[in-house]
Design a protein around this motif. Structure first.
Motif, PDB file in Angstrom:
ATOM      1  N   LEU A 113     -12.698  -5.661  -2.169  1.00 45.66           N
ATOM      2  CA  LEU A 113     -12.736  -4.208  -1.960  1.00 45.66           C
ATOM      3  C   LEU A 113     -14.124  -3.629  -2.230  1.00 45.66           C
ATOM      4  N   LYS A 123      -3.895  -2.581  -5.243  1.00 42.14           N
ATOM      5  CA  LYS A 123      -2.989  -2.946  -4.150  1.00 42.14           C
ATOM      6  C   LYS A 123      -2.396  -1.690  -3.520  1.00 42.14           C
ATOM      7  N   GLN A 170       0.836  -1.178   0.000  1.00 41.75           N
ATOM      8  CA  GLN A 170       0.000   0.000   0.000  1.00 41.75           C
ATOM      9  C   GLN A 170       0.884   1.245   0.000  1.00 41.75           C
ATOM     10  N   SER A 229      -1.670  -4.243   2.251  1.00 46.35           N
ATOM     11  CA  SER A 229      -2.909  -4.220   1.484  1.00 46.35           C
ATOM     12  C   SER A 229      -3.803  -5.378   1.897  1.00 46.35           C
ATOM     13  N   SER A 244      -5.769   0.371  -2.027  1.00 44.62           N
ATOM     14  CA  SER A 244      -6.835  -0.353  -1.328  1.00 44.62           C
ATOM     15  C   SER A 244      -8.213   0.209  -1.654  1.00 44.62           C
TER      16      SER A 244
END
Ligand SMILES: Cc1cc2nc3c(=O)[nH]c(=O)nc-3n(C[C@H](O)[C@H](O)[C@H](O)COP(=O)(O)OP(=O)(O)OC[C@H]3O[C@@H](n4cnc5c(N)ncnc54)[C@H](O)[C@@H]3O)c2cc1C
Ligand code: FES
Lengths: 447, 82
Positions: free
Chosen positions: A171, A142, A46, A52, A145
């Motif tokens: 997500l 990634k 991240q 992530s 996020s």
């Protein structure tokens, strides 16, 4: 001048493992990475440094192990630095983007671990904004996020599409569909029993498929995405199944992916004789695209090989080689399961207006016209007269497609190779002449 | 929140994010047109395709591998949006 023992190019699993092995043997090591962080394509972290939520537990553990080992050695990290090439005098050219200049470094050995690029087949409309590679979508999710907004369609061929779909679901934005040219659930693929000896792969696939099934995401197998058009501010994808039935679907984003290929255009050739020229060893997906586990093993192999070449001490690379062989077998089984089922060649059926080389705006029709003459045309002429594989991407995305289409259009002549079309040239990234002429051996600019 | 300028717009970003990710979050997917007239946009995400080039404080760079920096001024490499 301050000469290094080893320069490693690329901070993915292969580069990290290579740096660790070389440093553990007492060699001085620099690691060059174009991005501000380590991890490469698979362990992309991240942006804020956090982990992530889309990384699998196994991937997180493998990355943690590599990071801990790397923290325990004294490698010199060069982030935001792009490797441009190796010049005739044996200098490694690095564009240091933190200070905006090119550095020339001498090293006894260079381990190149620049990873893979995705294979993307040409399709009319794939140049439109909103269309990216599926891996490109994955890189962004990634890093942030966040799932991309709107309806997302994933299309092409291979298991990466399933991974990206599962990550989008996690997500909170399940894709509108997954279009897959193969049919891994058909009888012939299911009888691919060799995969049973790779339980980790099957377990990973099962997790993805469970998430996809639960989210109700349609998986259109044996189907190809044949055309993309802009319609009312959205993207209309035309899908064609194995019985040639056609349907359209309206989405906001499309992630394409037709496989993985080595990112090796313009890289220096391997050189394993010790003498005046530096040793050059390739590692990971840029040597052979076999995935993350193989990349790490291959990085260890390359690190150990560099140690034995530089120090004359024998090292044992057989363990790494066995691990790579096992992954090669697994990848071959996966490729067989995902073999496209739709009839006919995708490339042969492309309409003339399809872009083959986006950088130079060259189309399938342009290539047909170039080849439509009685005397044979050489591979180099295809590039220089036809301007194929000639643009800024240096053929990374088009050269393999051009080579295959030339072979289809000219079946009686010898098949060109992507490397033959592009030639080996550096800098491997476009760079300004001004910056190049200001390049200085590193010690002169460290003042 | 930090921000940079893209043409005349202020684009907020999270520390460490790439320019492409920040533009994506702001709903910007097209960065002008290139020399052959195609729309410049994010594609591969790994610095390989050169389809996402922008001019960052005068220097041409890939938006996908370049971290956003507060106060940076980003312009188009080629022609503007039509
Ligand atoms: C977009 C994308 C997504 C992928 N996603 C998955 C996935 O989800 N699961 C999976 O199993 N496999 C995935 N793969 C396959 C992946 O390549 C391998 O699994 C693994 O990451 C290979 O490791 P590597 O170290 O060889 O290369 P990489 O991990 O690709 O590392 C190469 C590194 O080199 C750097 N680099 C490249 N060129 C230069 C240069 N000129 N100068 C300086 N640095 C440079 C890159 O920034 C990168 O950090 C993906 C591949 C791609 C291209
Ligand atoms: S998106 Fe391909 S280089 Fe940036």
């Amino acid at each position: 001048m301050n000469e290094r023992d080893v320069i490693v190019i690329g901070g993915g699993p292969a580069g990290m493992a290579a740096a660790i092995e070389a440093a553990l043997a007492g060699l001085s090591v620099d690691l060059v990475e174009q991005r501000p962080t380590l991890g490469g394509a698979i362990y992309r972290q991240q942006a804020d440094g956090g982990t992530s939520p889309v990384q699998s537990k196994m991937a997180r553990q493998r990355f943690a192990r590599l990071s801990t080992a790397l923290a325990g050695i004294s490698a010199n990290m060069r982030f935001s630095s792009v490797f441009l090439g190796l010049d005739a005098d044996g200098f490694v050219l690095i564009e240091n983007r933190q200070i905006g200049r090119i550095e020339l470094i001498r090293s006894r050995a260079i381990i190149v671990a620049t990873g893979a690029v995705e294979r993307i087949l040409p399709r009319p409309g794939s140049e439109l904004p909103g269309v990216s590679t599926a891996g490109g979508l994955q890189v962004m999710l990634k890093e942030t996020s966040r799932a991309p907004q709107g309806r997302v369609l994933l299309a092409g061929n291979g298991p990466l599409l399933l991974a990206v779909a599962a990550q989008l679901i996690r997500l909170g934005n399940p894709p509108a569909g997954i279009v897959e040219a193969g049919d891994p659930l058909r009888a012939a693929a299911l009888s691919n029993v060799g995969l049973l000896s790779h339980p980790a792969l099957l377990a990973e696939a099962a997790v993805y498929l469970k998430d996809i099934y639960r989210a109700g995401t349609p998986w259109f197998r044996g189907t190809r995405l044949t055309r993309i058009e802009k319609v009312d501010g959205a993207l209309q994808a035309t899908l064609c199944d194995r019985h040639d039935a056609v349907r359209t679907i309206l989405v906001d984003r499309i992630g394409l992916h037709d496989g993985i290929q080595s990112n090796r255009i313009g890289l220096p050739a391997e050189q394993t004789r010790t003498g005046s020229a530096p040793v050059v060893v390739r590692a990971g997906d840029c040597r052979e695209a076999l995935g993350a586990v193989a990349a790490e093993a291959d990085g260890r192999r390359a690190g150990l090989l560099a140690v034995s070449l530089l120090s004359g001490i024998a090292t044992d690379i057989s363990v790494a080689e066995r691990a790579i062989a096992r992954q090669r077998q697994a990848q071959a089984l996966i490729t067989r399961s995902f073999m496209p089922v739709a009839g006919g060649s995708h490339l042969a059926s492309l309409p003339d207006e399809t872009l083959l080389c986006r950088c130079e705006g060259r189309t399938v029709g342009d290539l047909r016209q170039l080849l439509d003459r009685p005397d044979p045309i050489s591979d180099r002429e295809i590039k220089h007269n036809g301007r194929f594989a000639m643009g800024l991407c240096q053929g990374r995305f088009c050269a393999s497609n051009v080579a295959e289409l030339v072979a289809l259009l000219r079946p009686d002549a010898s098949k060109p190779t992507p490397d033959g079309l592009t030639g080996q040239r550096w800098p491997i990234r476009p760079v300004s002449i001004g910056a190049l002429t200001r390049a200085a051996p590193e010690d002169n600019c460290e003042d | 929140m930090n921000s940079f300028r893209f043409l005349s717009k202020n684009i907020p970003f999270n520390e460490g994010e790439s320019i492409a990710a920040a533009l994506e979050a702001a709903g910007i997917r097209q960065f002008g047109r290139d020399a052959v007239g195609h729309e410049i946009r994010y594609f591969c995400g790994i610095g390989a395709c050169q389809c996402c080039l922008v001019r960052i404080d005068g220097v041409i760079r890939e938006a996908c591998v370049t971290p956003a920096r507060a106060g940076a001024h980003i312009e188009l490499v080629g022609a503007d949006h039509e």
